[in-house]
Structures are given as C-alpha cells and as structure tokens.
Design an enzyme around this catalytic site. Sequence first.
Site, PDB file in Angstrom:
ATOM      1  N   GLY A   1       0.818  -1.218   0.000  1.00  0.00           N
ATOM      2  CA  GLY A   1       0.000   0.000   0.000  1.00  0.00           C
ATOM      3  C   GLY A   1       0.843   1.256   0.000  1.00  0.00           C
ATOM      4  O   GLY A   1       0.609   2.170   0.787  1.00  0.00           O
ATOM      5  N   ALA A   2       1.811   1.314  -0.923  1.00  0.00           N
ATOM      6  CA  ALA A   2       2.753   2.452  -0.919  1.00  0.00           C
ATOM      7  C   ALA A   2       2.445   3.466  -2.018  1.00  0.00           C
ATOM      8  O   ALA A   2       3.216   4.391  -2.233  1.00  0.00           O
ATOM      9  CB  ALA A   2       4.183   1.941  -1.057  1.00  0.00           C
ATOM     10  N   SER A   3       1.322   3.277  -2.700  1.00  0.00           N
ATOM     11  CA  SER A   3       0.980   4.226  -3.767  1.00  0.00           C
ATOM     12  C   SER A   3       0.540   5.569  -3.212  1.00  0.00           C
ATOM     13  O   SER A   3       0.736   6.604  -3.848  1.00  0.00           O
ATOM     14  CB  SER A   3      -0.133   3.642  -4.646  1.00  0.00           C
ATOM     15  N   ARG A   4      -0.062   5.538  -2.027  1.00  0.00           N
ATOM     16  CA  ARG A   4      -0.633   6.776  -1.464  1.00  0.00           C
ATOM     17  C   ARG A   4      -0.384   6.807   0.043  1.00  0.00           C
ATOM     18  O   ARG A   4       0.057   5.824   0.642  1.00  0.00           O
ATOM     19  CB  ARG A   4      -2.149   6.802  -1.699  1.00  0.00           C
TER      20      ARG A   4
ATOM     21  N   ASP B   1      -3.218  -7.648  -4.407  1.00  0.00           N
ATOM     22  CA  ASP B   1      -4.163  -7.508  -3.291  1.00  0.00           C
ATOM     23  C   ASP B   1      -3.620  -8.359  -2.144  1.00  0.00           C
ATOM     24  O   ASP B   1      -3.600  -9.596  -2.243  1.00  0.00           O
ATOM     25  CB  ASP B   1      -5.545  -7.994  -3.741  1.00  0.00           C
TER      26      ASP B   1
ATOM     27  N   TYR C   1     -12.213  -2.849  12.367  1.00  0.00           N
ATOM     28  CA  TYR C   1     -10.891  -2.208  12.212  1.00  0.00           C
ATOM     29  C   TYR C   1     -10.099  -2.311  13.519  1.00  0.00           C
ATOM     30  O   TYR C   1      -8.919  -2.678  13.523  1.00  0.00           O
ATOM     31  CB  TYR C   1     -11.096  -0.742  11.812  1.00  0.00           C
TER      32      TYR C   1
ATOM     33  N   ALA D   1      -8.966  -5.893  14.113  1.00  0.00           N
ATOM     34  CA  ALA D   1      -7.868  -6.266  13.205  1.00  0.00           C
ATOM     35  C   ALA D   1      -6.552  -5.670  13.687  1.00  0.00           C
ATOM     36  O   ALA D   1      -5.514  -6.343  13.688  1.00  0.00           O
ATOM     37  CB  ALA D   1      -8.171  -5.798  11.779  1.00  0.00           C
ATOM     38  N   LYS D   2      -6.580  -4.407  14.111  1.00  0.00           N
ATOM     39  CA  LYS D   2      -5.335  -3.760  14.552  1.00  0.00           C
ATOM     40  C   LYS D   2      -4.846  -4.369  15.875  1.00  0.00           C
ATOM     41  O   LYS D   2      -3.639  -4.517  16.076  1.00  0.00           O
ATOM     42  CB  LYS D   2      -5.530  -2.243  14.672  1.00  0.00           C
TER      43      LYS D   2
ATOM     44  N   ILE E   1      -3.481  10.627  11.106  1.00  0.00           N
ATOM     45  CA  ILE E   1      -2.541  11.004  10.042  1.00  0.00           C
ATOM     46  C   ILE E   1      -3.327  11.473   8.811  1.00  0.00           C
ATOM     47  O   ILE E   1      -4.314  10.817   8.419  1.00  0.00           O
ATOM     48  CB  ILE E   1      -1.654   9.798   9.640  1.00  0.00           C
TER      49      ILE E   1
HETATM   50  P1  NAP Z   1      -4.925   5.237   2.377  1.00  0.00           P
HETATM   51  O1  NAP Z   1      -4.567   6.678   2.190  1.00  0.00           O
HETATM   52  O2  NAP Z   1      -6.342   4.846   2.171  1.00  0.00           O
HETATM   53  O3  NAP Z   1      -3.975   4.351   1.432  1.00  0.00           O
HETATM   54  C1  NAP Z   1      -4.166   2.982   1.424  1.00  0.00           C
HETATM   55  C2  NAP Z   1      -3.061   2.311   0.642  1.00  0.00           C
HETATM   56  O4  NAP Z   1      -3.241   0.891   0.781  1.00  0.00           O
HETATM   57  C3  NAP Z   1      -3.098   2.605  -0.844  1.00  0.00           C
HETATM   58  O5  NAP Z   1      -1.777   2.590  -1.323  1.00  0.00           O
HETATM   59  C4  NAP Z   1      -3.896   1.440  -1.409  1.00  0.00           C
HETATM   60  O6  NAP Z   1      -3.595   1.133  -2.779  1.00  0.00           O
HETATM   61  C5  NAP Z   1      -3.409   0.317  -0.515  1.00  0.00           C
HETATM   62  N1  NAP Z   1      -4.314  -0.827  -0.411  1.00  0.00           N
HETATM   63  C6  NAP Z   1      -5.605  -0.839  -0.010  1.00  0.00           C
HETATM   64  N2  NAP Z   1      -6.089  -2.086  -0.052  1.00  0.00           N
HETATM   65  C7  NAP Z   1      -5.079  -2.880  -0.467  1.00  0.00           C
HETATM   66  C8  NAP Z   1      -4.965  -4.271  -0.730  1.00  0.00           C
HETATM   67  N3  NAP Z   1      -5.997  -5.102  -0.575  1.00  0.00           N
HETATM   68  N4  NAP Z   1      -3.771  -4.748  -1.167  1.00  0.00           N
HETATM   69  C9  NAP Z   1      -2.717  -3.917  -1.361  1.00  0.00           C
HETATM   70  N5  NAP Z   1      -2.781  -2.586  -1.132  1.00  0.00           N
HETATM   71  C10 NAP Z   1      -3.951  -2.081  -0.709  1.00  0.00           C
HETATM   72  O7  NAP Z   1      -4.568   4.752   3.849  1.00  0.00           O
HETATM   73  P2  NAP Z   1      -3.504   5.344   4.905  1.00  0.00           P
HETATM   74  O8  NAP Z   1      -4.190   6.341   5.761  1.00  0.00           O
HETATM   75  O9  NAP Z   1      -2.261   5.714   4.207  1.00  0.00           O
HETATM   76  O10 NAP Z   1      -3.300   4.041   5.807  1.00  0.00           O
HETATM   77  C11 NAP Z   1      -2.184   3.170   5.653  1.00  0.00           C
HETATM   78  C12 NAP Z   1      -2.107   2.247   6.842  1.00  0.00           C
HETATM   79  O11 NAP Z   1      -1.986   3.015   8.037  1.00  0.00           O
HETATM   80  C13 NAP Z   1      -3.347   1.372   7.045  1.00  0.00           C
HETATM   81  O12 NAP Z   1      -2.965   0.112   7.507  1.00  0.00           O
HETATM   82  C14 NAP Z   1      -4.120   2.108   8.122  1.00  0.00           C
HETATM   83  O13 NAP Z   1      -4.952   1.246   8.847  1.00  0.00           O
HETATM   84  C15 NAP Z   1      -2.993   2.657   8.957  1.00  0.00           C
HETATM   85  N6  NAP Z   1      -3.335   3.807   9.778  1.00  0.00           N
HETATM   86  C16 NAP Z   1      -3.792   4.969   9.224  1.00  0.00           C
HETATM   87  C17 NAP Z   1      -4.074   6.058  10.041  1.00  0.00           C
HETATM   88  C18 NAP Z   1      -4.534   7.382   9.512  1.00  0.00           C
HETATM   89  O14 NAP Z   1      -4.900   8.262  10.323  1.00  0.00           O
HETATM   90  N7  NAP Z   1      -4.525   7.621   8.207  1.00  0.00           N
HETATM   91  C19 NAP Z   1      -3.905   5.948  11.422  1.00  0.00           C
HETATM   92  C20 NAP Z   1      -3.445   4.760  11.950  1.00  0.00           C
HETATM   93  C21 NAP Z   1      -3.156   3.699  11.122  1.00  0.00           C
HETATM   94  P3  NAP Z   1      -4.371   1.874  -4.015  1.00  0.00           P
HETATM   95  O15 NAP Z   1      -3.777   3.255  -4.112  1.00  0.00           O
HETATM   96  O16 NAP Z   1      -4.040   1.051  -5.201  1.00  0.00           O
HETATM   97  O17 NAP Z   1      -5.812   1.907  -3.682  1.00  0.00           O
END
Ligand code: NAP
Length: 275
Positions: A22-25, A79, A179, A182-183, A212
Amino acid sequence: MFIVRVVLYALPRMNQVALITGASRGIGRGIALELAAEGFDLVINYAGNQAAAAEAAKLCTERAATAGHTIRAEVCQADVGQAPDRERLTGFTRESFGRLDLLVNNAGITSIGRADLLDATEENWDALMAVNLKGPFFLSQLAARWMVEQTEFDAERRPKIINISSISAHAVSTNRGDYCVAKAGLGMVTKLFAARLADHGINVYEVCPGVIASDMTAPVREKYDKLIADGLTPIRRWGEPSDVGKAVVALAHDYFPFTTGEVFNVDGGFNVRKL
Ligand code: NAP
C-alpha cells in the site's frame, strides 16, 4: 569462505531492499519516500491505483537522487488479502532485486461503511480482515521464510518486518469495530513473528500511527480538526505520512538491535492521559 567474502566485498555495494504494501498513497508513500532518501531500493505495492503507484515510484527516485543516492523503485499490483497475489508480490521482489531487507505491512482499509457495532455485517468484517490482518500474517510468513534463507547465507544481514498498526489497536471506536479488532490482532502478529524470528536475527516491530492526514482520514477531516484543536493530542496537529516514515527509517537502520516485538507510537502523544 574467505574467497567468497573477498569476492562479495569486491562487488559494488548493493542497496538494501524494502517491500512496502500500500505504498501508492498516504502513509505507505510517506514511508517509501523516507526510505528512498536513505538509499533503499523499493517495491511499491498497490491494489488498484496504478497511476498513484507510478507517481510514488518517480517521486522516490527523485527524492533519493536529491539525497545523493541512486535507487530503483519498482511497482507491483497485488491484493494483500489474496494468497496468489501475495506469492506474486514476493516472487516479483525476488526476481527484481534478489534480496529483501525490510517488509513493511502497511496496506489497510478502513471499516466499510463505518457501521455502528450493532449493525456491523459479517461480509464487511471478512473483507476488512482479509486485507488488514490475514494479509500481513501470511505475507510476513512468506517474507520470513525468505529472510531466514538470506541470514543463513549471510549472517551479517539483519532483515526486519514492520507492521503499521494504529491507536485503534487499543482505543475503541464503536463505529469501526472490525478495524479495531484487526489492529489489536496485528499486535499479536508482531509478537508472534518477533518470538519466532529472533534466533535468526530478524527483528519485528509495530508502529502505531495516530491521526494522520491521508485519503483514509479525508472524509473525517472536520471531525478531527475540531478534536485536535480541542486538545486530543498534546502535539496539537495532524500527523503526516512522513512522521510515520521517519519512525520506520529509524527501525530499518537497526538502531534498536536489542528490541523486538515492541510498539512504537507515532501519535502526537495521544496516549498521555491528562487531569
Ligand atoms: P490510504 O490513504 O487509504 O492508502 C491505502 C493504501 O493501501 C493505498 O496505497 C492502497 O492502494 C493500498 N491498499 C488498499 N487495499 C489494499 C490491498 N488489498 N492490497 C494492497 N494494497 C492495498 O490509507 P492510509 O491512511 O495511508 O493508511 C495506511 C495504513 O496506516 C493502514 O494500515 C491504516 O490502517 C494505517 N493507519 C492509518 C491512520 C490514519 O490516520 N490515516 C492511522 C493509523 C493507522 P491503491 O492506491 O491502489 O488503492
């Protein structure tokens, strides 16, 4: 053995290789950028957003160059919730780079529909667990088998696994029960792999981001703007993906060699209780 070592040292130094799911975004991209600045070659995994992944790879190579490094950043769609995709992802990494120094299990989705606990569905639970819990467990298994092979070949290698968990592992949100579960489960995945891999010199860590700024939190931006302004965290700002990336870099650099199975909070002090 001596000759092998001489030949190895005579070869140009190879970059370490990090596979980030999940490093695209968002946070995953932030982690990739910080590792690029440290000279890691990268596998940038994504689920469906090819354009974002390609952009992330380009930004990473540029960031590395600015920091004086030459790296390769390859993208791979997979995936993480699907077994054949996980096999293909590690196979791609092996074919592209021939080594793996760091797996970052970052890919994750939020609770689908953010339904109240009393309305949550099994279908949404299964979909979330596949990506957020089953994926990291079995991808760690695949990576760990390969990492063990590598440490047997070269005892100086110290590969690592880092799981991106969340403050939701311990703070309840009753509209995101799946969620949170899972965490919390990912915390046990971290401890299990830490215990199993310690004898091989492979440390396993859990990084727990707080709030974040990313696409995941964009829909709840206003809610958190207010909570942060009202003092949700002592450090009164949104976290940035780079905040998480910097923590990952510190762990990747082996600055905590006598620490494994440990949780590193990157949450602006969310855990500090106040009277
Ligand atoms: P995000 O902006 O929604 O980005 C999600 C990333 O995961 C994208 O690169 C997406 O790819 C990829 N992805 C989603 N489903 C996938 C799958 N089945 N297989 C492979 N890649 C997949 O999320 P984020 O906020 O950066 O979150 C990243 C991680 O940090 C997650 O585990 C989240 O639970 C955790 N987290 C986030 C926060 C927060 O506040 N944002 C806080 C605590 C923890 P595509 O671009 O191709 O869709």
